[in-house]
Design a protein around this motif. Structure first.
Motif, PDB file in Angstrom:
ATOM      1  N   VAL A 368       0.865  -0.632  -0.181  1.00  0.00           N
ATOM      2  CA  VAL A 368      -0.148  -0.106   0.065  1.00  0.00           C
ATOM      3  C   VAL A 368       1.295   1.090  -0.255  1.00  0.00           C
ATOM      4  O   VAL A 368       1.747   1.199   0.797  1.00  0.00           O
ATOM      5  CB  VAL A 368      -0.950  -0.449   1.137  1.00  0.00           C
ATOM      6  CG1 VAL A 368      -1.896   1.672   1.173  1.00  0.00           C
ATOM      7  CG2 VAL A 368      -2.101  -1.108   0.866  1.00  0.00           C
ATOM      8  N   GLN A 369       0.725   2.229  -1.129  1.00  0.00           N
ATOM      9  CA  GLN A 369       1.351   3.282  -0.906  1.00  0.00           C
ATOM     10  C   GLN A 369      -0.121   4.462  -1.195  1.00  0.00           C
ATOM     11  O   GLN A 369      -1.400   4.636  -1.422  1.00  0.00           O
ATOM     12  CB  GLN A 369       1.549   3.880  -2.170  1.00  0.00           C
ATOM     13  CG  GLN A 369       3.054   2.561  -1.931  1.00  0.00           C
ATOM     14  CD  GLN A 369       3.704   3.088  -3.368  1.00  0.00           C
ATOM     15  OE1 GLN A 369       3.404   2.366  -4.583  1.00  0.00           O
ATOM     16  NE2 GLN A 369       4.924   3.557  -3.596  1.00  0.00           N
ATOM     17  N   ARG A 370       0.200   5.378   0.528  1.00  0.00           N
ATOM     18  CA  ARG A 370      -0.606   6.795   0.337  1.00  0.00           C
ATOM     19  C   ARG A 370       0.153   8.281  -0.194  1.00  0.00           C
ATOM     20  O   ARG A 370       1.238   8.312   0.183  1.00  0.00           O
ATOM     21  CB  ARG A 370      -1.030   7.156   2.062  1.00  0.00           C
ATOM     22  CG  ARG A 370      -1.172   5.192   2.451  1.00  0.00           C
ATOM     23  CD  ARG A 370      -1.625   5.404   4.025  1.00  0.00           C
ATOM     24  NE  ARG A 370      -1.783   4.484   4.850  1.00  0.00           N
ATOM     25  CZ  ARG A 370      -2.851   4.214   5.750  1.00  0.00           C
ATOM     26  NH1 ARG A 370      -3.540   4.731   5.323  1.00  0.00           N
ATOM     27  NH2 ARG A 370      -2.587   2.782   5.699  1.00  0.00           N
ATOM     28  N   PRO A 371      -1.048   8.852  -0.504  1.00  0.00           N
ATOM     29  CA  PRO A 371      -0.538  10.429  -1.112  1.00  0.00           C
ATOM     30  C   PRO A 371      -0.895  11.326   0.251  1.00  0.00           C
ATOM     31  O   PRO A 371      -1.095  10.685   1.027  1.00  0.00           O
ATOM     32  CB  PRO A 371      -1.852  10.505  -1.958  1.00  0.00           C
ATOM     33  CG  PRO A 371      -2.816   9.909  -1.996  1.00  0.00           C
ATOM     34  CD  PRO A 371      -2.682   8.412  -0.962  1.00  0.00           C
ATOM     35  N   VAL A 372      -0.097  12.223   0.405  1.00  0.00           N
ATOM     36  CA  VAL A 372      -0.378  13.103   0.723  1.00  0.00           C
ATOM     37  C   VAL A 372      -1.490  13.492   1.433  1.00  0.00           C
ATOM     38  O   VAL A 372      -2.619  13.776   0.742  1.00  0.00           O
ATOM     39  CB  VAL A 372       0.704  14.274   0.494  1.00  0.00           C
ATOM     40  CG1 VAL A 372       0.606  15.605   1.997  1.00  0.00           C
ATOM     41  CG2 VAL A 372       1.772  14.479   0.577  1.00  0.00           C
ATOM     42  N   GLY A 373      -2.232  13.590   2.825  1.00  0.00           N
ATOM     43  CA  GLY A 373      -3.259  14.040   3.355  1.00  0.00           C
ATOM     44  C   GLY A 373      -4.070  12.661   3.451  1.00  0.00           C
ATOM     45  O   GLY A 373      -3.281  11.877   4.316  1.00  0.00           O
ATOM     46  N   ASP A 404       1.455  10.514  -7.383  1.00  0.00           N
ATOM     47  CA  ASP A 404       1.308  12.227  -7.359  1.00  0.00           C
ATOM     48  C   ASP A 404      -0.144  12.935  -7.110  1.00  0.00           C
ATOM     49  O   ASP A 404      -0.102  13.963  -7.767  1.00  0.00           O
ATOM     50  CB  ASP A 404       2.219  12.588  -8.852  1.00  0.00           C
ATOM     51  CG  ASP A 404       3.462  12.025  -8.135  1.00  0.00           C
ATOM     52  OD1 ASP A 404       3.595  11.883  -7.139  1.00  0.00           O
ATOM     53  OD2 ASP A 404       4.717  12.591  -9.523  1.00  0.00           O
ATOM     54  N   HIS A 405      -1.034  12.119  -8.412  1.00  0.00           N
ATOM     55  CA  HIS A 405      -2.719  12.562  -8.741  1.00  0.00           C
ATOM     56  C   HIS A 405      -3.380  12.940  -7.370  1.00  0.00           C
ATOM     57  O   HIS A 405      -4.808  12.893  -7.162  1.00  0.00           O
ATOM     58  CB  HIS A 405      -2.983  12.001  -9.636  1.00  0.00           C
ATOM     59  CG  HIS A 405      -2.117  12.719 -10.740  1.00  0.00           C
ATOM     60  ND1 HIS A 405      -0.847  12.334 -11.378  1.00  0.00           N
ATOM     61  CD2 HIS A 405      -2.344  13.367 -11.743  1.00  0.00           C
ATOM     62  CE1 HIS A 405      -0.601  13.571 -12.614  1.00  0.00           C
ATOM     63  NE2 HIS A 405      -1.421  13.998 -12.943  1.00  0.00           N
ATOM     64  N   GLY A 406      -2.881  12.053  -6.216  1.00  0.00           N
ATOM     65  CA  GLY A 406      -4.058  12.282  -4.767  1.00  0.00           C
ATOM     66  C   GLY A 406      -4.786  10.618  -5.112  1.00  0.00           C
ATOM     67  O   GLY A 406      -5.213  10.435  -3.641  1.00  0.00           O
ATOM     68  N   PHE A 407      -3.883  10.066  -5.381  1.00  0.00           N
ATOM     69  CA  PHE A 407      -4.620   8.226  -5.658  1.00  0.00           C
ATOM     70  C   PHE A 407      -3.575   7.078  -4.601  1.00  0.00           C
ATOM     71  O   PHE A 407      -2.206   7.288  -4.860  1.00  0.00           O
ATOM     72  CB  PHE A 407      -4.724   8.182  -6.805  1.00  0.00           C
ATOM     73  CG  PHE A 407      -6.226   8.156  -7.029  1.00  0.00           C
ATOM     74  CD1 PHE A 407      -6.634   7.801  -7.602  1.00  0.00           C
ATOM     75  CD2 PHE A 407      -5.787   9.158  -8.575  1.00  0.00           C
ATOM     76  CE1 PHE A 407      -7.981   7.941  -8.955  1.00  0.00           C
ATOM     77  CE2 PHE A 407      -6.450   9.844  -9.530  1.00  0.00           C
ATOM     78  CZ  PHE A 407      -7.685   9.421  -9.901  1.00  0.00           C
ATOM     79  N   ALA A 408      -4.268   6.661  -3.406  1.00  0.00           N
ATOM     80  CA  ALA A 408      -3.837   5.673  -2.778  1.00  0.00           C
ATOM     81  C   ALA A 408      -3.373   4.199  -3.923  1.00  0.00           C
ATOM     82  O   ALA A 408      -4.614   4.514  -5.125  1.00  0.00           O
ATOM     83  CB  ALA A 408      -4.450   5.333  -1.779  1.00  0.00           C
ATOM     84  N   VAL A 409      -2.506   3.780  -3.806  1.00  0.00           N
ATOM     85  CA  VAL A 409      -2.326   2.777  -4.264  1.00  0.00           C
ATOM     86  C   VAL A 409      -1.841   1.177  -3.994  1.00  0.00           C
ATOM     87  O   VAL A 409      -1.376   1.483  -3.191  1.00  0.00           O
ATOM     88  CB  VAL A 409      -1.177   2.766  -5.076  1.00  0.00           C
ATOM     89  CG1 VAL A 409      -0.710   1.644  -6.218  1.00  0.00           C
ATOM     90  CG2 VAL A 409      -1.128   3.924  -6.520  1.00  0.00           C
TER      91      VAL A 409
END
Length: 603
Positions: A368-373, A404-409
């Motif tokens: 899991v990778q989380r964006p900022v926020g 970079d576009h605000g999505f979690a992966v």
């Protein structure tokens, strides 16, 4: 005023940044090396003379080149020449110093590749696969003008390795009909007679695979290094085909613990030790194993993924390393960077978190990778291809772009993935596709329940087998996903089977337990086309028109049904095979995906 670099989004910088593969080197001329790089914007083969420090571009084909090898004396560079990415071609060769290309083995017509072995004495073995002939192996003797056929079988097989003296040839084969578990045959190159055979599939309820890792690289040593699955995971073993002697290697750490996960190995140049590659829970590390003492010593590599390693004659090891947060680089155990592509280093990304979720077939590992926020986030479930592959803690420009576009992966190592033992990989049988979707669905439910993923903005995405699971998931789990992105997918399994390369037909027969005529209900239950009427979210599909693995006709059949049903969809066809080796083409495809998601999900 910002610089030109700063005007380019970070995600595009990652794609455009030059990168290099792990260099290969000539066995008897270790200063001569070969690697692949995208420095020109297209992946091509490069020669590197370490003695002089010079680098030279070897190939210059519009669709790129990645398959290449060096002759043991370093005199010749071999590279595979197909047509626009269709994987159907011949081997050519070029002098290491440069010069005209020439057909490497005159008289052999184009085929799919099935391995290559270049002997120290000039002996050459070329593996070929065609729909008409199945697998054929062809031997070119030193000084001969024509190759002779040394092996033929309808089932898929390939070249394993040539012995140091060129008298023995190891063959990986699936004559028993199980394409997931190879057997090994050793034949004499003089006349093709069988010298020895290891088959752990025929007549067994629980088949075990074998894989050829190479003959000992020193004169007078006929031992063959293999990988086996006798204890339910991949481990190395030594086998002398002339005497039948087998030496299983129980690899234990300095504190006495056996290595968990899958273990592979390769010979050190003097054959007194092995370089051991250990994969476990989406990460990898290196060890040295002394054959005389049985001592296993860990080599100092950072936490992450070693995508390849090569032991050098001076005792050092070169390896290609990256993590999800840090771009790849070729390092040495001597503590230096061996090779880095020219130009700026691409921006890093977000580290991965390990998540374990209880699924119907056992605990499922997800990265899991989380964006900022703060969540819940719009989330992309990026499904890996294969299916015998796995996602790992390695740098990838695609997932980083979504972050970079605000999505979690979220990436799921579903049943069928490698790296978690044979039982996990072999669980993918008969209920093909449906098994993987159960595991992906379990992780999806966890992600929503944990507050990571926004249930109204869930993207199912993947390429190749991941593209197949994307289309299948949109029909089998229609309420679970908001949108689908499928690259080079299987969409209509029956038509795909009719059109794909024979090596994949063999794998499909193994997975399903028979042909479409023998078990039609299984093929129907696992084909995305069977569920297309249930799809009710937007679908984006990209496809290579020359793809021999997921051919274009079966994708067109699926798209026709989407048209008839009025399901919102877009299709992008490009002039290449199973993916593109051109950087700008890869950027274009991701731009199209981002735009499609933006228009249909908002944000």
């Amino acid at each position: 005023m910002s610089s030109e670099k700063n005007d380019v989004p970070a995600w595009e910088q990652r794609f455009r940044a030059a990168r290099v593969s792990l260099p290969d080197w000539a066995d008897d001329a270790p200063d001569r090396s070969l690697y692949v790089s995208n420095t020109t914007g297209t992946y091509q083969v490069y020669a590197w003379d370490r003695a002089t420090g010079s680098h030279r571009q070897v190939t210059d084909r519009p669709h790129g080149t990645t398959d290449a090898a060096l002759s043991p004396d370093g005199a010749w560079i071999w590279w595979f020449d197909d047509t626009d990415g269709d994987e159907f071609g011949i081997w050519r060769r070029q002098p290491f110093e440069g010069g005209a290309d020439e057909p490497a083995v005159p008289g052999l017509t184009p085929s799919y590749e099935a391995g290559l072995a270049l002997g120290r004495d000039g002996t050459v073995v070329v593996g070929r696969s065609t729909d008409e002939d199945g697998t054929t192996l062809h031997l070119l003797r030193p000084g001969a003008t024509e190759a002779v056929e040394i092996y033929r079988h309808a089932e898929y097989g390939g070249v394993g390795d040539l012995s140091h003296d060129g008298t023995l040839l190891a063959i990986d084969h699936t004559e028993h009909g199980d394409a997931m578990h190879n057997a090994i045959r050793v034949v004499a190159t003089a006349d093709g007679r069988t010298v020895a055979e290891l088959d752990e599939v025929t007549g067994r309820q629980e088949p075990r695979g074998l894989a050829c890792l190479g003959f000992a690289p020193v004169p007078g040593d006929g031992r063959l290094l293999l990988a086996h699955q006798r204890r339910g995971r991949w481990e190395p073993i030594l086998w002398d085909p002339l005497t039948g002697t087998e030496t299983e290697l129980e690899l234990r750490t300095e504190d006495g613990r056996p290595l968990p996960g899958d273990v592979s190995a390769q010979w050190r140049p003097d054959a007194t030790a092995l370089l051991v590659e250990h994969e476990y829970e989406a990460r990898s590390e290196l060890f040295s194993y002394d054959l005389a003492t049985g001592v296993l010593t860990r080599l100092d590599t950072p936490r992450g993924t070693v995508a390849g390693a090569s032991p050098r004659p001076d005792g050092t090891v070169e390896y290609l390393w990256s993590s999800a947060a840090e771009p790849s680089v070729v390092r040495s155990t001597a503590g230096r960077v061996v090779l880095r592509a020219a130009g700026p280093v691409p921006p890093g990304s977000v580290p991965v978190e390990d998540v374990w979720v209880d699924g119907p077939g056992g605990r499922v590992h997800a990265l899991v990778q989380r964006p900022v926020g703060d969540g819940p986030f719009p989330t992309v479930f990026e499904v890996h291809g294969g299916p015998t592959h796995h996602d790992c803690d390695a740098f990838a420009a695609g997932p980083a772009a979504w972050l970079d576009h605000g999505f979690a992966v979220v990436r799921v190592n579903y049943r069928g993935s490698t790296g978690y033992g044979q039982a996990w990989t072999d669980a993918l049988k008969e209920r093909v596709g449906l098994i993987e979707l159960e595991d992906i669905g379990a992780v999806r439910d966890w992600a929503v329940g944990a507050g990571l993923a926004d249930p109204e903005r869930l993207v199912l995405s993947g390429g190749s087998w991941g593209g197949y699971l994307t289309l299948l998931g949109l029909g089998v789990q229609p309420d679970a996903w908001s949108l689908g992105l499928a690259a080079v997918p299987v969409a209509d399994y029956l038509t795909a089977y009719a059109d794909e390369m024979e090596a994949l037909r063999s794998l499909d027969r193994t997975l399903f337990g028979g042909t479409p005529e023998e078990v039609p209900e299984r093929w129907h239950a696992s084909s995305p086309l069977s569920y297309v009427e249930k799809v009710r979210v937007p679908v984006y599909i990209s496809a290579g028109v020359n793809d021999p693995r997921c051919p274009i006709r079966q994708i067109d059949n699926y798209v026709t049904r989407l048209d008839e049903l009025g399901v919102p969809h877009e299709v992008y066809r490009y002039d290449a095979g199973h993916g593109s080796l051109v950087v700008e083409e890869r950027i274009k495809q991701l731009r199209l995906e981002l735009d499609f998601v933006r228009r249909h999900l908002g944000g």
